[in-house]
Enzyme design. Structure first.
Site, PDB file in Angstrom:
ATOM      1  N   HIS A  94      18.482  93.228  92.037  1.00  0.00           N
ATOM      2  CA  HIS A  94      19.765  92.592  91.744  1.00  0.00           C
ATOM      3  C   HIS A  94      20.796  93.027  92.784  1.00  0.00           C
ATOM      4  O   HIS A  94      20.757  94.150  93.283  1.00  0.00           O
ATOM      5  CB  HIS A  94      20.221  92.991  90.341  1.00  0.00           C
ATOM      6  CG  HIS A  94      21.380  92.192  89.824  1.00  0.00           C
ATOM      7  ND1 HIS A  94      22.682  92.443  90.214  1.00  0.00           N
ATOM      8  CD2 HIS A  94      21.438  91.151  88.957  1.00  0.00           C
ATOM      9  CE1 HIS A  94      23.484  91.591  89.609  1.00  0.00           C
ATOM     10  NE2 HIS A  94      22.768  90.790  88.840  1.00  0.00           N
ATOM     11  N   GLU A 151      21.052  84.617  94.233  1.00  0.00           N
ATOM     12  CA  GLU A 151      22.371  85.126  93.873  1.00  0.00           C
ATOM     13  C   GLU A 151      23.374  84.862  95.004  1.00  0.00           C
ATOM     14  O   GLU A 151      23.362  85.568  96.008  1.00  0.00           O
ATOM     15  CB  GLU A 151      22.321  86.637  93.641  1.00  0.00           C
ATOM     16  CG  GLU A 151      21.592  87.086  92.410  1.00  0.00           C
ATOM     17  CD  GLU A 151      21.812  88.579  92.195  1.00  0.00           C
ATOM     18  OE1 GLU A 151      22.524  88.939  91.245  1.00  0.00           O
ATOM     19  OE2 GLU A 151      21.271  89.377  92.985  1.00  0.00           O
TER      20      GLU A 151
END
Length: 226
Positions: A94, A151
């Site tokens: 992430h 992302e």
């Protein structure tokens, strides 16, 4: 069926988690879910989600994974520690892990390896700039067994999603690098996100942050995704 990954990040104490579970279970008890939901709470609260994960189409995931096997790695939580929870998915790489914990593509590749060895599907997060380097850090076999989440850093936390055109363009880049893997979009996904994004047949799921923290808002989002 789309995969909706709820990333609670470092939010909520035990009382708040219990309330979330109670409200969410009440919301879905008479509804047929048309999506596959992956709930990724903070590690101390995994046990409170077991009742939810017994509901059809709902699975448990974790927000990170140790890059090491069981052993002398103080503070690390690995696949061996999580066996009793029947974890099916793990978010790895992430943008917040890369930024605040300085994780490298090789660190993330090691986490992917650990997940796959344990039968856990890694959800590998990348920005546009990281796509090729992250894919090259994995073996050919590992690339076939991951899901990849795009992302767009400039949209995370803003409340506004990227354009459908850019999301689908990035999908081509990811599938060129990784192969025909499930493609997840994560960047300010919420109930106000354009329906052309939420209902696009070319997007296999969504990584949801802030919008999952309120169970009613999360349920509203789920009802808009097809």
């Amino acid at each position: 069926m789309k995969h909706i990954i709820a990333n609670f990040k470092s939010n909520k104490n035990t009382a708040e988690i219990k309330e979330w579970v109670s409200v969410f279970l009440h919301a879905i008890q008479h509804q047929a879910l048309s999506t596959s939901i992956v709930l990724c709470p903070p590690l101390p609260h995994l046990s409170f989600f077991e009742s939810v994960s017994r509901t059809k189409n709902i699975a448990l995931g974790v927000q990170d994974m140790s890059p090491f096997p069981a052993g002398s790695y103080t503070g690390a939580v690995g696949t061996k520690n999580l066996e009793e929870y029947k974890i099916q998915f793990a978010i790895v790489g992430h943008s917040e892990r890369r930024r605040y914990f300085h994780e490298t593509n090789q660190d993330i590749a090691n986490k992917v390896h650990e997940c796959i060895q344990a039968g856990i599907t890694p959800i590998v997060c990348v920005t546009k700039e990281e796509i090729n380097a992250q894919a090259n850090a994995l073996t050919d076999d590992e690339r076939k067994k991951v899901m990849v989440a795009f992302e767009p850093i400039e949209h995370i936390g803003t409340g506004t999603s990227d354009s459908l055109t850019n999301i689908l363009e990035t999908k081509k880049w990811i599938q060129t690098a990784f192969g025909d893997v499930p493609y997840i979009y994560g960047g300010s996904v919420n109930p106000s996100t354009d329906s052309t994004i939420l209902q696009s047949e070319d997007i296999d799921g969504f990584l949801v942050g802030s919008a999952c923290l309120d169970p009613e808002v999360f349920y509203t989002l789920l009802s808009k995704i097809q």
